[in-house]
Structure formats: structure tokens, C-alpha cells
Scaffold this active site. Structure first.
Site: not given
Ligand code: PEP
Ligand code: MG
Length: 585
Positions: A196, A438, A462
Site C-alpha cells: 500500500h 497469462e 504472470d
């Protein structure tokens, strides 16, 4: 003098920009408070001191949430909801009340001891997201400790001059309390791009670098420095040559931004006329205004995880429909491709699991979760369909590994259409539905998958990690995470070729889409769309406008046959340098 020597600390850039200033080092940590005995008769008073510290902390956090909400929007403000929840965890608080009586020690020390045990347990879990959340809990714990001492948290260590902050780690509330004009940038030893702290740095527009080794130990407060939020560097005591290099760079970047603004409305076409759709990746509602401003043709990836998970429970269908409607209306007349919930792996977990998964990246993620939790999936799909009555919606399924998941997801979508039709709720018949490619198995099966969908979007973040078996957030193996690996290139080629054979478009929404070195090969392979973050979009547009499709096509033909990523990078770099050297600075 030794400190006058230029020192370069290298880390990872998490928020772009260059800033010059004086260092301010904060060595604050979660230090043990003083411990002293408390006679039995004093236990109730000591418990009362704890209660008061908790109340004061709750007030501060609520104020901080309101402040952040007004700057960055509701979603960021909600980060502090999870902080407040720590203070409402009655089982945890009871342990502190009990410890005060059983240990007969002062409240702050008992609180510290309980929190340390709790934090240790959190740091040991295998889920990287939960480990990262330990920082939030530590943040709250520090605040409570400061409030015992009677000092306010914000007063600690705050210099009155403009500065670049260097810290071991910054908690989300530290970051949220920074004033952009006062703290010109920050660098930390710890942190990750998915934290965050990094997300808030980007939304406050402060250049930030993380992962600098021994910075707090070796760097002195008031040393002059430059933070490079592009390359991930902190240069302490810059030499005159370094300083003028960065002054030039900073000037160029701002001139460049102004020049790039002038192509905002222009086509995204190569010199020989091949058009590429350039769209935006966004995560938060407050970013919507930047989509048209950046010149994007709509949204190529709206990640719904933050919205879906930050309130602690999934928003209901009506609330979701409201957000998706605002998203499509903001980008009209273009399309907004909204990805269904992609939980698990390095992301937020969908729900607490009875025990941690041994391999979260190979676990209950993306479309697997949605297909198992039909209630959650259907709410989201119905909300997306409802929004399609107000603008162009695209729906995209994450982490597809084969045809069966697509067939099942389309089936659930049909059921949702029927539900809405039965209730007389309007929706559009022209919603494009796509698969994210992905997982290597999906890229290999692209011929079959593309026969069932309207588009494919390659999630290279990914796709790379699964192809070369390198965890995308593990720094120990990061040198093996190679976007230009020949196997990755061949999977991308197979996906694009299959899409073309089935008459559908293929895009890229992973970070590779804004890699200016690899851009020539992606264009040459025939990619139709690139979805990138809004700050990068003008750069990518400018680069595409400088490339020649025929040259890129020849390069791609050769590059895909090369045996090593190094060689692929070399040939791409050569073409990129020829077409847009000024963008590669
Ligand atoms: C990707 O994997 O490339 C992608 C765009 O999805 P995310 O980064 O959200 O996993
Ligand atoms: Mg992904």
C-alpha cells in the site's frame, strides 16, 4: 570529507519522478518501550491507560482516513479501515488486558509483547499479501505506543525544511501523512511494489525507491541527494557532473511531457500506417480522469480487486453496477474492459482460508475462485452487464488455463443475461468478452480459446513467471525473470497468430506493453492493442509513431527464432535506438 563522496544506492523504482533535496533519515522502528512493575491495585488504572491510548489512536486513524479520502478518493481512504479493524480485534485486545494482570507490568510493555508475538506469526505465513499486511499492523502498534507516551505521532522526526525521506520502512499511514510539497521523495530499505505504501506514493505523485541496502545506517541527515524514481536510485552527495546530468534529465522529462501533450489527440499509427489501440490500465476510480487526459482509447484493464476487497466484504450487485457505470461513462465513446475478480497468488486473498496454501501462485486464483464462488461471480457479471446499458463494456476473465474454464464462465454469463432479462433490467447485446492469456497452457491453447471469445489480452506479468518458473515478487530469483525469454516470445506469437486466424484482436495488458525496448518486436508480431498505465501512455504512443511496421515485422521474424533473451533484447534495442533514441534516455 568522507561524506562528500558520491554514493549511489540502487533499489527498485515504485513511483516515477526526479527530485533534488536534503536527506532526512528516520530510523524509527518498532522499539520496545520501557518496562516496569505495576502493583496489583494499579492494574485497573493501567488497563484504563491502555483503553485511552486505543481511543486516541482510533480518533487519529479516522481523521487520517478522511484526509486521504479527500486527496485520493474513497478506495485509498479505506486502507485505514483495515488499521481500525486491528483496534477492534477483541481477542487480541483481551490478551493485552489479561497480560497486564498476569504479568503485573506496565500496559505499553504488555501491549508491545502481545503485538510482537502476533507480528511474528504474521510474518511467517507463506502468503506474501498477508506478510505485507504485517506492516499495517506494525503501523497501528507504533501509533498506540506513541499515544501511551502522550506524544503525537506526527510530531516525531518531522523536519521543517523540504526534504527527501530515507527510512527503514514506511507504513501506509506514514506515507499518507507526507505532504507532497514538503517531502519531495522517499527511499526505504524494505517494501514491495504491491505494498500500500507504493500504491499511495504513486497516487500522491511522490518519486519513491524501495529496497536500498543499508541506507538508514550509512546515509546522514542533511546530506544533499537526488532521488531517481525512474531507475530506482538514490544518489547521495552527487558530484557536479551527476547533478548536471539529472538537471538535464529532469528538464528533458518536463519538456518532454509538454511535447507529448501535443500528440494526445493524434493517431497511434506507425510511420507506414499500422494502427495500434492504446488503452489504459487502472486500479482506482479516482484515476478515471487521467484516462482521457492521457490520450488513451478507453481502458484495456480495470483491476477490480481493490474495489471488491478493501471494504472487508464484497460490494453488492447494485454498488458494483454503480461503479462500473461510472467507469464506462468516463471513457465513452471508447470501451472499458473490466476484469472479473482476480484474487490469490500475490494479490489479496478472496476470503480467509482455513490454512495457508503451500503454493498460492498455483492455487485458488483468478477465474478458478470465481467459478467456485458462483454467488460472487454472478453478482459481478450481472453488475457488469447492467453497466453495459450506459456505455461500451468489455468483460475479461483472468488466469484462464484452458478451454473448459472459458466454456463454464461463458455459461455463467449467459445465466446472468437471462436473470436480468427476466427482471426486465436493460443491458447491451454487444458486450465483448475476452480471456486473459497469462498461463502457458492458455497461450498454447490459444487457437481453441480464441474460437470462443471476442478478444485475448496477454498478461505478461504472470505469463513470464509461469513460463520460466520465477516468482514475480521474489527478489532472490529476479534476474531470471526475463520478459524477452525466447519461450515467452513464442507463446506471445502463438497467441497473436491464433487470434488473427480466428478473426479476433489480441492485446497486452501486462507491464511488457510499456517496455520501450521490446515494443518493436511486439508491433512486429502483430499485436493489435497495448494497455499501459496512464503516466507511460504518451511515451508509448510517441514510440509507436516513430516505428515502421515493415521493419518491426522483419525484426520479429528473426527475433522469435533467436535462442537467448540477450540476443532478442539486442536486436530490439538496435531498432528502438534507431527509431526513438530520445525516449530511451
Ligand atoms: C498480468 O499478469 O500481466 C496482469 C496484467 O495481471 P496482474 O498484474 O494483475 O496479475
Ligand atoms: Mg495476472
Amino acid at each position: 570529507m568522507p561524506e562528500a563522496r558520491e554514493m549511489i544506492y540502487e533499489g527498485e523504482a515504485v513511483s516515477q519522478g526526479i527530485a533534488f533535496g536534503l536527506v532526512h533519515v528516520v530510523a524509527r522502528g518498532f522499539a520496545a518501550p520501557e518496562v516496569y512493575p505495576v502493583p496489583e491495585g494499579q492494574v485497573p488504572a493501567e488497563r484504563e491507560r491502555f483503553r485511552r491510548a486505543l481511543d486516541k489512536t482510533k480518533e487519529q486513524l479516522s481523521a487520517l482516513r478522511n484526509q486521504i479520502e479527500s486527496i485520493s478518493g474513497e478506495a485509498e481512504g479505506r486502507i485505514f479501515e483495515s488499521h481500525l479493524m486491528v483496534l477492534q480485534d477483541q481477542a487480541l485486545l483481551n490478551r493485552v488486558y489479561d497480560a497486564i494482570a498476569s504479568r503485573q507490568q506496565n500496559a505499553e510493555f504488555c501491549f508491545y509483547a502481545v503485538m510482537q508475538t502476533f507480528l511474528e506469526a504474521m510474518r511467517r505465513v507463506s502468503d506474501p499479501y498477508l506478510r505485507e499486511r504485517a506492516t499495517d499492523v506494525e503501523d497501528v502498534a507504533q501509533r498506540v505506543l506513541h499515544n501511551f507516551a502522550g506524544s503525537t505521532f506526527e510530531e516525531a522526526d518531522e523536519p521543517d525544511h523540504r526534504h527527501i525521506l530515507v527510512a527503514y520502512d514506511l507504513t501506509p499511514s506514514d506515507t499518507a501523512s507526507l505532504e507532497p510539497g514538503h517531502t519531495l521523495g522517499f527511499a526505504t530499505e524494505r517494501g514491495s511494489t504491491v505494498s500500500h505504501t507504493a500504491i499511495l506514493a504513486r497516487s500522491l505523485g511522490i518519486p519513491a525507491v524501495i529496497g536500498l541496502k543499508n541506507a538508514v545506517l550509512n546515509i546522514r541527515t542533511l546530506s544533499p541527494c537526488i532521488i531517481d524514481g525512474y531507475e530506482g536510485k538514490l544518489i547521495v552527495n552527487p558530484s557536479p557532473a551527476t547533478r548536471s546530468h539529472y538537471e538535464r534529465l529532469s528538464d528533458e522529462k518536463s519538456r518532454f511531457r509538454t511535447a507529448l501533450d501535443s500528440i494526445r489527440e493524434s493517431d497511434t499509427k506507425t510511420t507506414d500506417g499500422r494502427e495500434i489501440t492504446l488503452s489504459a490500465n487502472i486500479e482506482f476510480e479516482h484515476e478515471l480522469a487521467q484516462v482521457p487526459q492521457s490520450g488513451a482509447k478507453g481502458i484495456g484493464l480495470f483491476r477490480t480487486e481493490f474495489f471488491m476487497l478493501e471494504g472487508g466484504e464484497f460490494p453488492d450487485e447494485a454498488r458494483q453496477a454503480g461503479l462500473y457505470r461510472r467507469v464506462v461513462e468516463a471513457v465513452a465513446p471508447h470501451q472499458a474492459i473490466i476484469r472479473t475478480l482476480d484474487v490469490g497468488g500475490d494479490k489479496l486473498p478472496g476470503e480467509p482460508l482455513p490454512e495457508p496454501e503451500p503454493n498460492p501462485f498455483l492455487g485458488w486464483r483468478g477465474i478458478r475462485y470465481s467459478l467456485d464462488r458462483r454467488d460472487v461471480f454472478k453478482d459481478q457479471l450481472r453488475a457488469l452487464l447492467r453497466a453495459s446499458a450506459y456505455g461500451k463494456v468489455g468483460i475479461m476473465f483472468p488466469l484462464v488455463s484452458g478451454l473448459r474454464e472459458i466454456i463454464e464462465a461463458l455459461d455463467v454469463l449467459d445465466q446472468c443475461r437471462e436473470d436480468l432479462a427476466d427482471k426486465g433490467i436493460p443491458f447491451s447485446d454487444n458486450v465483448e468478452v475476452g480471456a486473459m492469456i497469462e498461463v502457458p497452457s492458455a497461450a498454447i491453447m490459444a487457437a481453441e480459446i480464441s474460437s470462443r471469445v471476442d478478444f485475448m489480452s496477454i498478461g505478461t506479468n504472470d505469463l513470464i513467471q509461469y513460463t520460466v518458473a520465477v516468482d514475480r515478487v521474489n527478489p532472490r530469483v529476479s534476474q531470471l525473470y526475463k520478459p524477452a525469454h525466447p519461450a515467452v516470445m513464442r507463446l506471445i506469437k502463438n497467441t497473436i497468430d491464433s487470434g488473427k486466424a480466428n478473426g479476433i484482436w489480441t492485446g497486452i495488458c501486462g507491464e511488457m506493453a510499456s517496455d520501450l525496448i521490446l515494443l518493436p518486436v511486439l508491433i512486429g508480431l502483430g499485436i493489435d492493442e497495448l494497455s499501459v498505465s496512464t503516466p507511460r501512455l504518451p511515451l508509448v504512443k510517441s514510440a509507436i509513431r516513430a516505428l515502421n511496421y515493415e521493419e518491426c515485422r522483419k525484426l520479429a521474424e528473426e527475433a522469435v527464432g533467436l535462442p537467448e533473451s540477450r540476443l532478442i533484447m539486442q536486436s530490439c534495442r538496435r531498432l528502438a535506438m534507431k527509431a526513438y533514441p530520445e525516449l530511451l534516455l
